[in-house]
Design a protein around this motif. Structure first.
Motif, PDB file in Angstrom:
ATOM      1  N   THR A  19       0.838  -1.189   0.000  1.00  0.00           N
ATOM      2  CA  THR A  19       0.000   0.000   0.000  1.00  0.00           C
ATOM      3  C   THR A  19       0.876   1.243   0.000  1.00  0.00           C
ATOM      4  O   THR A  19       2.068   1.184   0.293  1.00  0.00           O
ATOM      5  CB  THR A  19      -0.918   0.043   1.234  1.00  0.00           C
ATOM      6  N   ASP A  20       0.272   2.344  -0.329  1.00  0.00           N
ATOM      7  CA  ASP A  20       0.956   3.632  -0.305  1.00  0.00           C
ATOM      8  C   ASP A  20       0.529   4.344   0.965  1.00  0.00           C
ATOM      9  O   ASP A  20      -0.593   4.839   1.077  1.00  0.00           O
ATOM     10  CB  ASP A  20       0.570   4.448  -1.545  1.00  0.00           C
ATOM     11  N   GLY A  21       1.402   4.363   1.950  1.00  0.00           N
ATOM     12  CA  GLY A  21       1.088   4.910   3.259  1.00  0.00           C
ATOM     13  C   GLY A  21       1.083   6.422   3.335  1.00  0.00           C
ATOM     14  O   GLY A  21       0.877   6.986   4.409  1.00  0.00           O
ATOM     15  N   ARG A  22       1.298   7.099   2.220  1.00  0.00           N
ATOM     16  CA  ARG A  22       1.283   8.566   2.243  1.00  0.00           C
ATOM     17  C   ARG A  22      -0.120   9.124   2.396  1.00  0.00           C
ATOM     18  O   ARG A  22      -0.286  10.308   2.641  1.00  0.00           O
ATOM     19  CB  ARG A  22       1.919   9.123   0.970  1.00  0.00           C
ATOM     20  N   TYR A  23      -1.116   8.275   2.245  1.00  0.00           N
ATOM     21  CA  TYR A  23      -2.509   8.718   2.305  1.00  0.00           C
ATOM     22  C   TYR A  23      -3.192   8.132   3.530  1.00  0.00           C
ATOM     23  O   TYR A  23      -2.790   7.092   4.042  1.00  0.00           O
ATOM     24  CB  TYR A  23      -3.265   8.284   1.045  1.00  0.00           C
ATOM     25  N   THR A  24      -4.246   8.836   3.989  1.00  0.00           N
ATOM     26  CA  THR A  24      -5.043   8.323   5.090  1.00  0.00           C
ATOM     27  C   THR A  24      -6.469   8.169   4.603  1.00  0.00           C
ATOM     28  O   THR A  24      -7.078   9.164   4.220  1.00  0.00           O
ATOM     29  CB  THR A  24      -4.994   9.285   6.293  1.00  0.00           C
ATOM     30  N   PRO A  25      -7.037   6.998   4.589  1.00  0.00           N
ATOM     31  CA  PRO A  25      -6.393   5.720   4.864  1.00  0.00           C
ATOM     32  C   PRO A  25      -5.448   5.346   3.713  1.00  0.00           C
ATOM     33  O   PRO A  25      -5.565   5.880   2.607  1.00  0.00           O
ATOM     34  CB  PRO A  25      -7.559   4.742   4.938  1.00  0.00           C
ATOM     35  N   PRO A  26      -4.517   4.408   3.985  1.00  0.00           N
ATOM     36  CA  PRO A  26      -3.564   4.019   2.937  1.00  0.00           C
ATOM     37  C   PRO A  26      -4.272   3.484   1.691  1.00  0.00           C
ATOM     38  O   PRO A  26      -5.298   2.813   1.796  1.00  0.00           O
ATOM     39  CB  PRO A  26      -2.730   2.917   3.599  1.00  0.00           C
ATOM     40  N   ARG A  27      -3.722   3.830   0.546  1.00  0.00           N
ATOM     41  CA  ARG A  27      -4.272   3.364  -0.734  1.00  0.00           C
ATOM     42  C   ARG A  27      -3.410   2.231  -1.267  1.00  0.00           C
ATOM     43  O   ARG A  27      -2.222   2.162  -0.988  1.00  0.00           O
ATOM     44  CB  ARG A  27      -4.250   4.504  -1.749  1.00  0.00           C
ATOM     45  N   PRO A  28      -4.002   1.358  -2.084  1.00  0.00           N
ATOM     46  CA  PRO A  28      -3.192   0.290  -2.684  1.00  0.00           C
ATOM     47  C   PRO A  28      -2.082   0.881  -3.550  1.00  0.00           C
ATOM     48  O   PRO A  28      -2.280   1.875  -4.240  1.00  0.00           O
ATOM     49  CB  PRO A  28      -4.194  -0.474  -3.547  1.00  0.00           C
ATOM     50  N   ASP A  29      -0.913   0.274  -3.482  1.00  0.00           N
ATOM     51  CA  ASP A  29       0.192   0.647  -4.363  1.00  0.00           C
ATOM     52  C   ASP A  29      -0.006  -0.163  -5.645  1.00  0.00           C
ATOM     53  O   ASP A  29       0.391  -1.325  -5.731  1.00  0.00           O
ATOM     54  CB  ASP A  29       1.527   0.331  -3.707  1.00  0.00           C
ATOM     55  N   VAL A  30      -0.648   0.448  -6.598  1.00  0.00           N
ATOM     56  CA  VAL A  30      -1.061  -0.241  -7.817  1.00  0.00           C
ATOM     57  C   VAL A  30       0.141  -0.816  -8.565  1.00  0.00           C
ATOM     58  O   VAL A  30       0.107  -1.967  -9.019  1.00  0.00           O
ATOM     59  CB  VAL A  30      -1.891   0.697  -8.729  1.00  0.00           C
ATOM     60  N   ALA A  31       1.217  -0.053  -8.683  1.00  0.00           N
ATOM     61  CA  ALA A  31       2.396  -0.539  -9.411  1.00  0.00           C
ATOM     62  C   ALA A  31       2.981  -1.778  -8.738  1.00  0.00           C
ATOM     63  O   ALA A  31       3.335  -2.753  -9.415  1.00  0.00           O
ATOM     64  CB  ALA A  31       3.446   0.555  -9.500  1.00  0.00           C
ATOM     65  N   ALA A  32       3.077  -1.750  -7.415  1.00  0.00           N
ATOM     66  CA  ALA A  32       3.630  -2.906  -6.690  1.00  0.00           C
ATOM     67  C   ALA A  32       2.730  -4.127  -6.854  1.00  0.00           C
ATOM     68  O   ALA A  32       3.213  -5.236  -7.093  1.00  0.00           O
ATOM     69  CB  ALA A  32       3.805  -2.570  -5.210  1.00  0.00           C
ATOM     70  N   ARG A  33       1.437  -3.920  -6.755  1.00  0.00           N
ATOM     71  CA  ARG A  33       0.512  -5.044  -6.884  1.00  0.00           C
ATOM     72  C   ARG A  33       0.483  -5.597  -8.305  1.00  0.00           C
ATOM     73  O   ARG A  33       0.395  -6.807  -8.508  1.00  0.00           O
ATOM     74  CB  ARG A  33      -0.880  -4.652  -6.415  1.00  0.00           C
ATOM     75  N   LEU A  34       0.573  -4.724  -9.295  1.00  0.00           N
ATOM     76  CA  LEU A  34       0.601  -5.194 -10.685  1.00  0.00           C
ATOM     77  C   LEU A  34       1.885  -5.961 -11.001  1.00  0.00           C
ATOM     78  O   LEU A  34       1.867  -6.895 -11.796  1.00  0.00           O
ATOM     79  CB  LEU A  34       0.437  -4.021 -11.649  1.00  0.00           C
ATOM     80  N   SER A  35       2.995  -5.561 -10.368  1.00  0.00           N
ATOM     81  CA  SER A  35       4.260  -6.256 -10.633  1.00  0.00           C
ATOM     82  C   SER A  35       4.205  -7.706 -10.174  1.00  0.00           C
ATOM     83  O   SER A  35       4.965  -8.540 -10.664  1.00  0.00           O
ATOM     84  CB  SER A  35       5.429  -5.530  -9.968  1.00  0.00           C
ATOM     85  N   LEU A  36       3.294  -8.010  -9.275  1.00  0.00           N
ATOM     86  CA  LEU A  36       3.156  -9.392  -8.827  1.00  0.00           C
ATOM     87  C   LEU A  36       2.464 -10.262  -9.873  1.00  0.00           C
ATOM     88  O   LEU A  36       2.390 -11.475  -9.722  1.00  0.00           O
ATOM     89  CB  LEU A  36       2.430  -9.436  -7.485  1.00  0.00           C
ATOM     90  N   GLY A  37       1.985  -9.651 -10.936  1.00  0.00           N
ATOM     91  CA  GLY A  37       1.447 -10.412 -12.053  1.00  0.00           C
ATOM     92  C   GLY A  37       2.550 -10.979 -12.944  1.00  0.00           C
ATOM     93  O   GLY A  37       2.295 -11.863 -13.766  1.00  0.00           O
ATOM     94  N   VAL A  38       3.764 -10.494 -12.776  1.00  0.00           N
ATOM     95  CA  VAL A  38       4.901 -10.974 -13.576  1.00  0.00           C
ATOM     96  C   VAL A  38       5.076 -12.488 -13.446  1.00  0.00           C
ATOM     97  O   VAL A  38       5.291 -13.171 -14.454  1.00  0.00           O
ATOM     98  CB  VAL A  38       6.194 -10.203 -13.214  1.00  0.00           C
ATOM     99  N   PRO A  39       4.983 -13.071 -12.236  1.00  0.00           N
ATOM    100  CA  PRO A  39       5.126 -14.526 -12.147  1.00  0.00           C
ATOM    101  C   PRO A  39       4.095 -15.296 -12.972  1.00  0.00           C
ATOM    102  O   PRO A  39       4.406 -16.363 -13.509  1.00  0.00           O
ATOM    103  CB  PRO A  39       4.957 -14.817 -10.650  1.00  0.00           C
ATOM    104  N   ILE A  40       2.904 -14.761 -13.098  1.00  0.00           N
ATOM    105  CA  ILE A  40       1.890 -15.421 -13.925  1.00  0.00           C
ATOM    106  C   ILE A  40       2.335 -15.419 -15.384  1.00  0.00           C
ATOM    107  O   ILE A  40       2.230 -16.427 -16.082  1.00  0.00           O
ATOM    108  CB  ILE A  40       0.517 -14.733 -13.760  1.00  0.00           C
ATOM    109  N   LEU A  41       2.859 -14.272 -15.822  1.00  0.00           N
ATOM    110  CA  LEU A  41       3.377 -14.194 -17.194  1.00  0.00           C
ATOM    111  C   LEU A  41       4.551 -15.144 -17.402  1.00  0.00           C
ATOM    112  O   LEU A  41       4.649 -15.804 -18.443  1.00  0.00           O
ATOM    113  CB  LEU A  41       3.797 -12.760 -17.516  1.00  0.00           C
ATOM    114  N   VAL A  42       5.445 -15.219 -16.415  1.00  0.00           N
ATOM    115  CA  VAL A  42       6.592 -16.132 -16.510  1.00  0.00           C
ATOM    116  C   VAL A  42       6.104 -17.571 -16.631  1.00  0.00           C
ATOM    117  O   VAL A  42       6.586 -18.329 -17.479  1.00  0.00           O
ATOM    118  CB  VAL A  42       7.539 -15.963 -15.293  1.00  0.00           C
TER     119      VAL A  42
END
Length: 189
Positions: A19-42
């Motif tokens: 998540t991106d803790g710069r916001y209240t409440p924290p927002r999802p860190d979209v880039a970090a979560r999308l990067s976890l799709g890389v293993p599916i592509l692999v």
């Protein structure tokens, strides 16, 4: 009885940490979560293109070493967390909360990475016993699964290094001259 085998809280902590803790409440860190799709592509690329791992033993060794390193880093992180806890009463509470959150997030990532290393090692061991060519190359489902898990571990490792460095710099109050988070200032003439 099966609570000892329940890894869901670790995985949930890992996901919440993205998540991106710069916001209240924290927002999802979209880039970090999308990067976890890389293993599916692999996995899909390895599976559909008939990829193989030519030296699965070397990957197994690397995964085992990385698992040990991540668990070692977790113990160090626990020590840093205790140090941050000592700040209460001695320092600004807001700083304590930021550092505490950063360390808690990193702990979940380290433990998730360690679990994935164990799963990757098991996948490689099984695959090396059921799906190896006469040249010793791992192929098929087991190669694709090991490659996907390994890529996930690599992504977690990439997340962790900056977080661990940030924790070190903040908790140990590294001078601005040596901190990588402070850019060089031009000297006035």
């Amino acid at each position: 009885m099966f609570s000892r085998f329940n890894f869901i809280p670790v995985l949930r902590g890992h996901w919440k940490g993205l998540t991106d803790g710069r916001y209240t409440p924290p927002r999802p860190d979209v880039a970090a979560r999308l990067s976890l799709g890389v293993p599916i592509l692999v996995f899909l690329l390895m599976w559909l293109r008939g990829g193989h791992l030519s030296t699965p033993g070397a990957l197994l060794t690397g995964v085992a070493l990385l698992a040990g390193g991540m668990l070692s880093a977790f113990t160090h992180l626990s020590t840093l967390r205790l140090k941050v806890k000592e700040w209460v009463g001695f320092s600004d509470i807001s700083r304590y909360e930021v550092e505490k959150g950063m360390l808690d997030e990193t702990a979940a990532h380290l433990l998730t990475g360690s679990l994935l290393c164990a799963l990757d090692a098991a996948t490689l061991v099984v695959g090396m016993n059921v799906s190896v060519t006469k040249d010793g190359h791992l192929y098929g489902f087991w190669a694709a699964t090991a490659a996907a898990i390994s890529s996930y571990v690599l992504i977690i490792f990439i997340f962790l290094v900056p977080r661990l460095y940030s924790a070190y710099v903040e908790i140990n109050d590294v001078s601005p001259e040596l901190s990588g988070f402070v850019g060089r200032r031009k000297k006035r003439r």
